[in-house]
Design an enzyme around this catalytic site. Structure first.
Site, PDB file in Angstrom:
ATOM      1  CE  LYS A   1       1.326   8.316  -1.321  1.00  0.00           C
ATOM      2  NZ  LYS A   1       2.632   8.287  -1.930  1.00  0.00           N
TER       3      LYS A   1
ATOM      4  CG  ASP B   1       1.073   3.748  -4.564  1.00  0.00           C
ATOM      5  OD1 ASP B   1       0.257   2.963  -5.111  1.00  0.00           O
ATOM      6  OD2 ASP B   1       2.229   3.417  -4.289  1.00  0.00           O
TER       7      ASP B   1
END
Ligand code: SF4
Length: 223
Positions: free
Chosen positions: A126, A144
Site C-alpha cells: 500500500k 488501504d
C-alpha cells in the site's frame, strides 16, 4: 450471515462516476514536499489519522527531512517527534532502518519502483503504491482500510478477499489513468461517509447501488 451480491459492471461504473463528480481533483491530506517526505508520512500513517501524522511530521521535517538527517536523529530522536502516533515504537525503528538503507543502498534517492520500495522496513504494498503514484506519477491503486471496506460493502469484492485481490479487481474496472484518483476518492468516501462505524447510509449518494446500505436501512427501520 454475511450476504453479498456482486455489483454489475454498470453499477460499478456508476459508482465511480458519482465519486468523481463529487470530488473531481482529490489530493492526499498528508503534508509533504518531496518524495522522501511522502514516504515518511505514509510509513507513519498506519492506524493513525492524516491530521495526527501531519502534527508529528511538520515539526520533524523542519529539523530533518532527508534520510541522512532522520537517521542522525536516532531511534529515540525520531520517537520524540512521533510519540503521539499509534504504534510509534515500531514505526520509529522502521523509519530509522529505512533511512539507513536509503543512505547506504540507494544514495539517499527514493526508488521509483515498487519492488525496491517494498524492500524497505515498514513499507508494504500500500505504502509503495501511494509513493509511486503520488510522487512519481506511476499508475497504481493503493488499497488501504477505507478502500477495502468501501469495495466490500458495495459488493465490488468479496468479504474474504485480501487487499491485493481487492486491488486487482478495482484495477480491472477502472482505466489506468484513473487509478490514483480512484484510490484517493475511495479513501475520502470511506473516511468521511462510509465510515467503519456508523456509515451515513440514509444520506449516501450510492445507497441505490449498495446492498449493505439497504440491509442496514431495513434493520434500522425494524428496530
Ligand atoms: Fe457505505 Fe451505507 Fe453508502 Fe453503502 S449505503 S456505501 S454502506 S454509506
Amino acid at each position: 450471515k454475511l450476504y453479498q451480491r456482486k455489483m454489475n459492471k454498470a453499477e460499478i461504473l456508476s459508482f465511480f462516476t458519482i465519486l468523481r463528480d463529487d470530488n473531481p481533483n482529490p489530493t492526499t491530506e498528508l503534508i509533504y514536499s518531496t518524495p522522501f517526505e511522502l514516504l515518511v508520512a505514509v510509513l507513519l500513517s498506519a492506524q493513525a489519522t492524516d491530521k495526527g501524522v501531519n502534527k508529528a511530521t511538520v515539526p520533524m521535517f523542519k529539523v530533518a527531512n532527508t534520510p541522512e538527517a532522520i537517521a542522525a536523529l536516532g531511534v529515540d530522536g525520531i520517537k520524540s517527534y512521533i510519540k503521539t502516533i499509534g504504534l510509534f515504537n515500531t514505526k520509529a525503528e522502521n523509519l530509522y532502518k529505512t533511512c539507513q538503507i536509503l543512505v547506504e543502498k540507494f544514495d539517499s534517492v527514493i526508488p521509483e519502483n515498487r519492488a525496491d520500495l517494498e524492500s524497505l522496513p515498514g513499507v508494504g504494498r500500500k505504502t509503495a503504491n501511494v509513493v509511486v503514484s503520488n510522487a512519481f506519477g506511476v499508475p497504481a491503486l493503493a488499497v488501504d482500510t477505507h478502500v477495502e471496506r468501501v469495495a466490500k460493502r458495495l459488493g465490488m469484492s468479496r468479504w474474504k478477499d485480501s487487499p491485493l485481490e481487492v486491488e486487482k479487481k478495482l484495477m480491472r474496472w477502472t482505466p489506468k489513468e484513473r487509478w490514483t484518483d480512484t484510490h484517493q476518492q475511495m479513501i475520502f468516501f470511506g473516511r468521511y461517509h462510509c465510515k467503519a462505524q456508523n456509515p451515513n447510509c440514509p444520506e449516501c449518494p450510492v445507497l441505490d447501488l449498495c446492498r449493505e446500505g439497504k440491509k442496514r436501512m431495513k434493520s434500522t427501520h425494524r428496530s
